[in-house]
Design an enzyme around this catalytic site. Structure first.
Site, mmCIF file in Angstrom:
data_model
loop_
_atom_site.group_PDB
_atom_site.id
_atom_site.type_symbol
_atom_site.label_atom_id
_atom_site.label_comp_id
_atom_site.label_asym_id
_atom_site.label_seq_id
_atom_site.Cartn_x
_atom_site.Cartn_y
_atom_site.Cartn_z
ATOM 1 N N LEU A 225 52.158 43.052 48.891
ATOM 2 C CA LEU A 225 52.178 42.123 47.760
ATOM 3 C C LEU A 225 50.847 42.239 47.047
ATOM 4 O O LEU A 225 49.810 42.467 47.687
ATOM 5 C CB LEU A 225 52.404 40.674 48.220
ATOM 6 C CG LEU A 225 53.782 40.282 48.744
ATOM 7 C CD1 LEU A 225 53.769 38.822 49.186
ATOM 8 C CD2 LEU A 225 54.858 40.497 47.705
ATOM 9 N N ASP A 226 50.847 42.066 45.733
ATOM 10 C CA ASP A 226 49.598 42.126 44.988
ATOM 11 C C ASP A 226 48.651 41.022 45.444
ATOM 12 O O ASP A 226 49.075 39.964 45.919
ATOM 13 C CB ASP A 226 49.858 41.997 43.488
ATOM 14 C CG ASP A 226 50.622 43.187 42.942
ATOM 15 O OD1 ASP A 226 50.658 44.222 43.620
ATOM 16 O OD2 ASP A 226 51.182 43.065 41.836
ATOM 17 N N ARG A 227 47.380 41.273 45.260
ATOM 18 C CA ARG A 227 46.365 40.294 45.670
ATOM 19 C C ARG A 227 46.558 38.962 44.956
ATOM 20 O O ARG A 227 46.443 37.903 45.565
ATOM 21 C CB ARG A 227 44.966 40.860 45.372
ATOM 22 C CG ARG A 227 43.840 39.864 45.608
ATOM 23 C CD ARG A 227 42.487 40.518 45.410
ATOM 24 N NE ARG A 227 41.411 39.588 45.708
ATOM 25 C CZ ARG A 227 40.172 39.947 46.007
ATOM 26 N NH1 ARG A 227 39.858 41.228 46.039
ATOM 27 N NH2 ARG A 227 39.255 39.052 46.262
ATOM 28 N N SER A 229 49.295 37.740 43.600
ATOM 29 C CA SER A 229 50.611 37.130 43.787
ATOM 30 C C SER A 229 50.672 36.386 45.114
ATOM 31 O O SER A 229 49.754 36.447 45.936
ATOM 32 C CB SER A 229 51.708 38.199 43.722
ATOM 33 O OG SER A 229 51.547 39.132 44.765
#
Length: 471
Positions: A225-227, A229
């Site tokens: 997961l993106d940082r 998000s």
């Protein structure tokens, strides 16, 4: 002269987002009013304000993913709402049924209508015990997902590989599910998933130090997961489960197992994200098929993902995303539901910003130009029917500038809300032995696991603020 002409051509290609002017006030003939035994002519009594409705996906039929198929062969309306809004208390859902706020699309003319696919669909009120049919769509007020905001915001453990007791307790509170094979967390925003030399407080390092429990080693990452998000993050606890989960999240998993139940469960696996975007897509739902490619910026270090130009000179990866608009556009923003069918870096962010033309709120990497000209949600809004201004509902005793849509610099509004995957703990003995039959002790366990995570605090505040049209 040529420069000015080029400037005008450039501006003509830019997508513009403008606010819709409020409608003129609806005037009505004065009526006779009585107050304190004195009669006078006054304005008629105002009716209820219009409710903003939230659309659930079409009912998929029975059995529902993550539910034990050994139960009853029908699903009622309240069971479907409790299943979709798993994080909402049952009492809140029941109260919406008691007040007659839950409606379903009908073929006959009802009390209200909703616009979908360019047509006005009539709605009718339903009871909690009405049996759902395949393909039916339920509409509920946005207020059903309103939640109480605590005054304490999410805190991220300090940058150390040896967390203290408070940090370990915080990390263990993020765990939503745990068995001997997997671990499911609700990742907070601004916490990197994968660590590197300058990054110490990453999710994998902290999980290895604080979430090993009775295992010798900590859990391992199986997807990213993106940082910025938030949402559901899956980790494997054994070498066998990590290997099978890596295969499950790989887009090239074409090899089938000899166990039919495992193959069927893998076909149902999905992730669903909720995002708040600037603007609204032209179509209410659809499929985005836009390949992605990576480029290196002029500094030689920063990498950026863009839509592939299909010229054959650059390497590209297939990227497919299903999307669905959850409700109407409010103050220039709308909530959408995203379901990625492929796993590419920044896939959802690029598809929203470049394919749909509606960047996610707080995504300055791919939506910086729109954010520069975007006006934050005002403190006073307009009633759609009367044109009169009224104040937004704000959380009491809480600073709304904590990353919500009222903040000057809002955080990324992208959240992995729902995850459905095979029950790895059930199928591991079968996959390791490469057999087709399950042991009797494991056959009673569900084939699928389903998880729903609550939104982070800044997204909860934005949701509550944007549902202020409600009575």
């Amino acid at each position: 002269m040529q420069k000015s002409r080029l400037g005008w051509q450039f501006l003509s290609l830019v997508r513009h987002y403008s606010r819709v002017a409020p409608p003129p006030p609806a005037y009505a003939d004065p009526v006779l009013r009585v107050s304190n035994s004195v009669a006078y002519l006054g304005a008629p009594k105002q009716g209820p304000k219009p409710r903003q409705l939230l659309s659930l996906p079409p009912f998929p039929g029975y059995p529902l993913p993550g539910k034990n198929p050994g139960g009853t062969a029908r699903v009622t309306a309240i069971s479907w709402l409790k299943y979709y809004f798993d994080e909402i208390p049952d009492s809140a859902i029941q109260s919406h049924f008691n007040k007659g706020l839950v409606q379903m699309e009908s073929s006959n003319a009802g009390d209200t209508c909703i616009e979908r696919d360019g047509l006005m669909k009539p709605l009718r009120k339903i009871k909690h015990n009405e049996v759902m049919e395949v393909g039916t769509r339920v509409w509920v007020p946005v207020s059903i997902a309103e939640t109480r905001i605590s005054k304490r915001f999410d805190c991220i453990p300090s940058g150390t590989l040896y967390p203290n007791k408070d940090e370990i307790d915080y990390l263990q509170r993020l765990v939503k599910y745990k068995d001997y094979a997997i671990l499911v967390l609700n990742k907070p925003p601004k916490l990197p998933v994968k660590g590197s030399l300058p990054v110490h407080n990453s999710m994998d390092a902290l999980a290895a130090a604080a979430l090993s429990y009775d295992h010798d080693e900590g859990p391992k990452l199986v997807h990213r997961l993106d940082r910025e998000s938030s949402g559901l993050l899956l980790m494997g606890r054994t070498k066998e489960s990590v290997a099978h989960l890596h295969w499950l999240f790989n887009d090239l998993n074409t090899v089938k197992s000899s166990c039919k139940a495992w193959n069927d469960a893998c076909d149902v696996k999905y992730q669903r994200f909720w995002a708040l975007v600037i603007g609204t897509p032209k179509e209410k739902e659809g499929l985005i098929c836009a390949p992605l490619s990576k480029i290196l910026l002029d500094d030689g270090k920063t990498e950026r993902v863009i839509l592939a130009q299909n010229v054959g000179l650059e390497a590209s990866q297939e990227a497919i995303t299903e999307y669905r608009v959850l409700g109407p556009m409010i103050n220039g923003c709308s909530w959408i539901e995203l379901r990625p069918l492929t796993s590419r870096k920044h896939q959802l962010r690029v598809h929203c910003a470049e394919a749909l033309g509606t960047p996610i709120v707080g995504d300055y990497k791919y939506g910086w130009f729109v954010h520069r000209r975007w006006k934050q949600m005002p403190r006073v809004d307009i009633e759609p029917t009367t044109g009169k201004p009224y104040k937004l509902r704000r959380p009491e005793g809480l600073d709304v500038q904590k990353g919500s849509v009222l903040s000057k610099v809002p955080l990324l509004h992208l959240h992995c809300r729902e995850l459905v995957l095979p029950n790895i703990a059930k199928f591991l003995p079968v996959l390791n032995k490469n057999t087709e039959t399950l042991p009797p002790a494991l056959s009673m366990k569900p084939d699928l696991l389903r998880f729903v995570a609550t939104m982070p605090k800044h997204m909860k505040i934005s949701w509550n603020l944007m549902s202020s049209y409600l009575v």
